[in-house]
Scaffold this motif. Sequence first.
Motif, PDB file in Angstrom:
ATOM      1  N   GLN A   1     -14.109 -33.157  27.725  1.00 27.67           N
ATOM      2  CA  GLN A   1     -15.090 -32.320  27.028  1.00 27.67           C
ATOM      3  C   GLN A   1     -15.103 -32.641  25.534  1.00 27.67           C
ATOM      4  OE1 GLN A   1     -17.162 -30.063  28.728  1.00 27.67           O
ATOM      5  NE2 GLN A   1     -18.282 -30.108  26.799  1.00 27.67           N
TER       6      GLN A   1
ATOM      7  N   GLU B   1     -18.264 -34.144  23.544  1.00 26.84           N
ATOM      8  CA  GLU B   1     -18.837 -33.464  22.379  1.00 26.84           C
ATOM      9  C   GLU B   1     -18.891 -34.384  21.164  1.00 26.84           C
ATOM     10  OE1 GLU B   1     -16.677 -29.791  21.932  1.00 26.84           O
ATOM     11  OE2 GLU B   1     -17.462 -29.005  23.819  1.00 26.84           O
TER      12      GLU B   1
ATOM     13  N   TYR C   1     -30.686 -35.795  28.504  1.00 26.29           N
ATOM     14  CA  TYR C   1     -30.254 -34.611  29.237  1.00 26.29           C
ATOM     15  C   TYR C   1     -29.808 -33.571  28.232  1.00 26.29           C
ATOM     16  CZ  TYR C   1     -26.291 -37.748  28.676  1.00 26.29           C
ATOM     17  OH  TYR C   1     -25.396 -38.654  28.182  1.00 26.29           O
ATOM     18  N   ASP C   2     -29.795 -32.330  28.669  1.00 33.54           N
ATOM     19  CA  ASP C   2     -29.458 -31.282  27.710  1.00 33.54           C
ATOM     20  C   ASP C   2     -27.949 -31.059  27.654  1.00 33.54           C
ATOM     21  OD1 ASP C   2     -28.936 -28.358  29.187  1.00 33.54           O
ATOM     22  OD2 ASP C   2     -30.084 -29.784  30.395  1.00 33.54           O
ATOM     23  N   TRP C   3     -27.488 -30.668  26.497  1.00 30.23           N
ATOM     24  CA  TRP C   3     -26.078 -30.462  26.178  1.00 30.23           C
ATOM     25  C   TRP C   3     -25.409 -29.461  27.112  1.00 30.23           C
ATOM     26  CZ3 TRP C   3     -22.333 -32.120  22.908  1.00 30.23           C
ATOM     27  CH2 TRP C   3     -21.322 -31.238  22.570  1.00 30.23           C
ATOM     28  N   GLU C   4     -26.028 -28.346  27.369  1.00 29.22           N
ATOM     29  CA  GLU C   4     -25.404 -27.288  28.159  1.00 29.22           C
ATOM     30  C   GLU C   4     -25.149 -27.695  29.601  1.00 29.22           C
ATOM     31  OE1 GLU C   4     -24.052 -24.460  27.057  1.00 29.22           O
ATOM     32  OE2 GLU C   4     -24.576 -25.196  25.079  1.00 29.22           O
ATOM     33  N   SER C   5     -26.001 -28.531  30.172  1.00 28.37           N
ATOM     34  CA  SER C   5     -25.819 -28.919  31.565  1.00 28.37           C
ATOM     35  C   SER C   5     -24.591 -29.818  31.742  1.00 28.37           C
ATOM     36  CB  SER C   5     -27.052 -29.623  32.101  1.00 28.37           C
ATOM     37  OG  SER C   5     -27.225 -30.875  31.459  1.00 28.37           O
TER      38      SER C   5
ATOM     39  N   ARG D   1     -21.580 -29.297  30.199  1.00 32.05           N
ATOM     40  CA  ARG D   1     -20.321 -28.586  30.010  1.00 32.05           C
ATOM     41  C   ARG D   1     -19.588 -28.464  31.331  1.00 32.05           C
ATOM     42  NH1 ARG D   1     -19.438 -27.355  25.025  1.00 32.05           N
ATOM     43  NH2 ARG D   1     -21.167 -26.879  23.668  1.00 32.05           N
TER      44      ARG D   1
END
Length: 125
Positions: free
Chosen positions: A99, A103, A118-122, A124
């Motif tokens: 992770q 990041e 792609y989006d950051w939250e997907s 995590r």
Amino acid sequence: DITGQAPVFKRHFLFNNADIWRGYATGRDAYIGDRFHGGVVFLQAGRPAGFVCCDARVRELTTYLGLEAFTLKQVMKSTPKRMLGQVNDGLPKFRRSYQAALETFMATCEGAGLPLVYDWESLRL
């Protein structure tokens, strides 16, 4: 056959693409070996992986990502069951390390103005 020498392994697998390789990994219980990308494919397939470090490159990558790594001496003194236990015990460390690396990568890309698809939250864990 051409060399007249017996192979040092009983079976050899050659995969033409990573999807077929991941499909193979899906049908196996775990990976413990000295090929870094072989272990990564197992991780991508949701299977545990432990790495036997026979060179500095594998040690560097496993250390950076928090992956469980063994020396050849440790392998010879252990059992597959014990090594798999260590791999499973190390999963929380791997998740944290991965992770953090993800990041850093994403922040570096964003800071350089490189859009991600792609989006950051997907992503995590």
